[in-house]
Design a protein around this motif. Structure first.
Motif, PDB file in Angstrom:
ATOM      1  N   VAL A   1       1.715  10.661  -9.570  1.00  0.00           N
ATOM      2  CA  VAL A   1       0.879  10.918 -10.747  1.00  0.00           C
ATOM      3  C   VAL A   1       0.211  12.280 -10.624  1.00  0.00           C
ATOM      4  O   VAL A   1       0.159  13.062 -11.587  1.00  0.00           O
ATOM      5  CB  VAL A   1      -0.178   9.802 -10.916  1.00  0.00           C
ATOM      6  CG1 VAL A   1      -1.205  10.195 -11.971  1.00  0.00           C
ATOM      7  CG2 VAL A   1       0.502   8.497 -11.313  1.00  0.00           C
ATOM      8  N   SER A   2      -0.281  12.602  -9.443  1.00  0.00           N
ATOM      9  CA  SER A   2      -0.920  13.892  -9.210  1.00  0.00           C
ATOM     10  C   SER A   2       0.071  15.041  -9.403  1.00  0.00           C
ATOM     11  O   SER A   2      -0.251  16.058 -10.026  1.00  0.00           O
ATOM     12  CB  SER A   2      -1.510  13.938  -7.795  1.00  0.00           C
ATOM     13  OG  SER A   2      -2.067  15.212  -7.521  1.00  0.00           O
TER      14      SER A   2
ATOM     15  N   GLN B   1       0.830  15.713 -13.094  1.00  0.00           N
ATOM     16  CA  GLN B   1      -0.273  16.231 -13.904  1.00  0.00           C
ATOM     17  C   GLN B   1      -0.189  17.750 -13.992  1.00  0.00           C
ATOM     18  O   GLN B   1      -0.773  18.362 -14.882  1.00  0.00           O
ATOM     19  CB  GLN B   1      -1.618  15.801 -13.309  1.00  0.00           C
ATOM     20  CG  GLN B   1      -1.959  14.335 -13.532  1.00  0.00           C
ATOM     21  CD  GLN B   1      -3.256  13.925 -12.874  1.00  0.00           C
ATOM     22  OE1 GLN B   1      -3.757  14.597 -11.960  1.00  0.00           O
ATOM     23  NE2 GLN B   1      -3.810  12.806 -13.321  1.00  0.00           N
TER      24      GLN B   1
ATOM     25  N   GLU C   1       0.829  -1.206   0.000  1.00  0.00           N
ATOM     26  CA  GLU C   1       0.000   0.000   0.000  1.00  0.00           C
ATOM     27  C   GLU C   1       0.866   1.260   0.000  1.00  0.00           C
ATOM     28  O   GLU C   1       0.476   2.292  -0.561  1.00  0.00           O
ATOM     29  CB  GLU C   1      -0.935  -0.009   1.222  1.00  0.00           C
ATOM     30  CG  GLU C   1      -1.940   1.123   1.224  1.00  0.00           C
ATOM     31  CD  GLU C   1      -2.870   1.070   2.422  1.00  0.00           C
ATOM     32  OE1 GLU C   1      -3.792   1.899   2.472  1.00  0.00           O
ATOM     33  OE2 GLU C   1      -2.675   0.201   3.292  1.00  0.00           O
TER      34      GLU C   1
ATOM     35  N   GLU D   1       1.539   2.062  -3.543  1.00  0.00           N
ATOM     36  CA  GLU D   1       0.335   2.488  -4.245  1.00  0.00           C
ATOM     37  C   GLU D   1      -0.042   3.921  -3.886  1.00  0.00           C
ATOM     38  O   GLU D   1      -0.470   4.702  -4.744  1.00  0.00           O
ATOM     39  CB  GLU D   1      -0.794   1.513  -3.951  1.00  0.00           C
ATOM     40  CG  GLU D   1      -0.526   0.122  -4.549  1.00  0.00           C
ATOM     41  CD  GLU D   1      -1.501  -0.929  -4.100  1.00  0.00           C
ATOM     42  OE1 GLU D   1      -2.315  -0.643  -3.185  1.00  0.00           O
ATOM     43  OE2 GLU D   1      -1.462  -2.052  -4.642  1.00  0.00           O
ATOM     44  N   LYS D   2       0.114   4.277  -2.619  1.00  0.00           N
ATOM     45  CA  LYS D   2      -0.157   5.659  -2.195  1.00  0.00           C
ATOM     46  C   LYS D   2       0.848   6.612  -2.812  1.00  0.00           C
ATOM     47  O   LYS D   2       0.497   7.713  -3.263  1.00  0.00           O
ATOM     48  CB  LYS D   2      -0.112   5.763  -0.670  1.00  0.00           C
ATOM     49  CG  LYS D   2      -1.299   5.133   0.038  1.00  0.00           C
ATOM     50  CD  LYS D   2      -1.205   5.337   1.543  1.00  0.00           C
ATOM     51  CE  LYS D   2      -2.429   4.777   2.259  1.00  0.00           C
ATOM     52  NZ  LYS D   2      -2.332   4.948   3.736  1.00  0.00           N
ATOM     53  N   LYS D   3       2.125   6.196  -2.841  1.00  0.00           N
ATOM     54  CA  LYS D   3       3.167   7.029  -3.436  1.00  0.00           C
ATOM     55  C   LYS D   3       2.914   7.227  -4.924  1.00  0.00           C
ATOM     56  O   LYS D   3       3.128   8.320  -5.467  1.00  0.00           O
ATOM     57  CB  LYS D   3       4.536   6.368  -3.209  1.00  0.00           C
ATOM     58  CG  LYS D   3       5.719   7.183  -3.692  1.00  0.00           C
ATOM     59  CD  LYS D   3       5.936   8.421  -2.848  1.00  0.00           C
ATOM     60  CE  LYS D   3       7.215   9.132  -3.241  1.00  0.00           C
ATOM     61  NZ  LYS D   3       7.432  10.380  -2.475  1.00  0.00           N
TER      62      LYS D   3
ATOM     63  N   VAL E   1       0.009   7.354  -6.450  1.00  0.00           N
ATOM     64  CA  VAL E   1      -1.056   8.340  -6.597  1.00  0.00           C
ATOM     65  C   VAL E   1      -0.493   9.752  -6.426  1.00  0.00           C
ATOM     66  O   VAL E   1      -0.827  10.669  -7.186  1.00  0.00           O
ATOM     67  CB  VAL E   1      -2.183   8.078  -5.578  1.00  0.00           C
ATOM     68  CG1 VAL E   1      -3.186   9.223  -5.588  1.00  0.00           C
ATOM     69  CG2 VAL E   1      -2.877   6.761  -5.888  1.00  0.00           C
ATOM     70  N   GLU E   2       0.401   9.920  -5.438  1.00  0.00           N
ATOM     71  CA  GLU E   2       0.995  11.232  -5.183  1.00  0.00           C
ATOM     72  C   GLU E   2       1.838  11.697  -6.364  1.00  0.00           C
ATOM     73  O   GLU E   2       1.761  12.864  -6.775  1.00  0.00           O
ATOM     74  CB  GLU E   2       1.866  11.179  -3.922  1.00  0.00           C
ATOM     75  CG  GLU E   2       1.094  10.930  -2.639  1.00  0.00           C
ATOM     76  CD  GLU E   2       2.025  10.689  -1.450  1.00  0.00           C
ATOM     77  OE1 GLU E   2       3.257  10.806  -1.635  1.00  0.00           O
ATOM     78  OE2 GLU E   2       1.528  10.370  -0.360  1.00  0.00           O
TER      79      GLU E   2
END
Length: 212
Positions: free
Chosen positions: A156-157, A160, A146, A149-151, A153-154
């Motif tokens: 990718v954000s 962007q 996890e 997976e959290k990293k 998301v960070e």
């Protein structure tokens, strides 16, 4: 079946020192092109062996990403292999192409490539791989899946909102060979082995046949 009973007879090719290039890098490029043409499994995979501060060996498989005056590969500069290379900048590589009954062993000094070279390769990678270089704190202990997976998301954000760029903690190394051995499997375990060495007092490679 007992492990001691497992045997394979090698007989597909021969290796004659008189028909080889005087440069081991040229000879390697020929063999690599033949491995690519034969569609062997993972032709650029190589075993990289380093040593730690206590001179204990450590090995892993990495992918070859370039051949010029040496062998280029990429990794996280915070990884164990990078730390070991910083402490002891010598390593060995082993390529094994069982479909062609061939092996190549390389040893020499390793150094980081330039930032510009690392940037160029990084930007040529698929976007997922570029992002992965930011996500993974390679070789460090993490609590669970996890965490990654959290990293992800960070990261990718973050990208962007701004263009992707190479993280400073990620880049390439180049191993410049001081010796290279080409091995061709032969019947009755009487294999062909040709060794190239580069004497410190000479710019020309020395070639010798070794007993199997």
């Amino acid at each position: 079946m007992k492990l001691a009973d497992i045997r394979k007879e090698y007989s597909s090719k021969t290796l004659d020192i008189k028909g080889m290039f005087t440069s081991p890098l040229a000879q390697f490029e020929l063999w690599l092109s033949e491995a690519l043409s034969a569609q062997v499994n993972e032709p650029t995979a190589m075993h990289l062996c380093t040593v730690d501060a206590e001179m204990r060996p450590a090995g892993r498989i990495v992918l070859l990403k370039g051949v010029d005056k040496g062998f280029v590969f990429f990794t996280n500069y915070g990884s164990k292999k990078s730390q070991q290379l910083s402490h002891q900048p010598y390593a060995s590589l082993t390529f094994f192409w069982p479909e062609l009954e061939r092996q190549v062993r390389v040893s020499g000094r390793v150094a980081r490539i330039s930032a510009a070279e690392s940037d160029e390769y990084y930007l040529s990678r698929p976007q997922e791989s570029q992002i992965g270089a930011w996500v993974s704190p390679q070789s460090q202990v993490i609590p669970d899946r996890e965490f990654l997976e959290k990293k992800l998301v960070e990261v990718v954000s973050k990208f962007q909102k701004e263009p992707l760029k190479r993280p400073e903690h990620w880049g390439g190394f180049r191993l410049e060979p001081e010796s290279m051995e080409f091995w061709q499997g032969r019947p009755a375990r009487l294999h062909d082995r040709i060794l190239y060495t580069l004497p410190s007092s000479d710019s020309r490679w020395k070639m010798e046949r070794l007993a199997p």
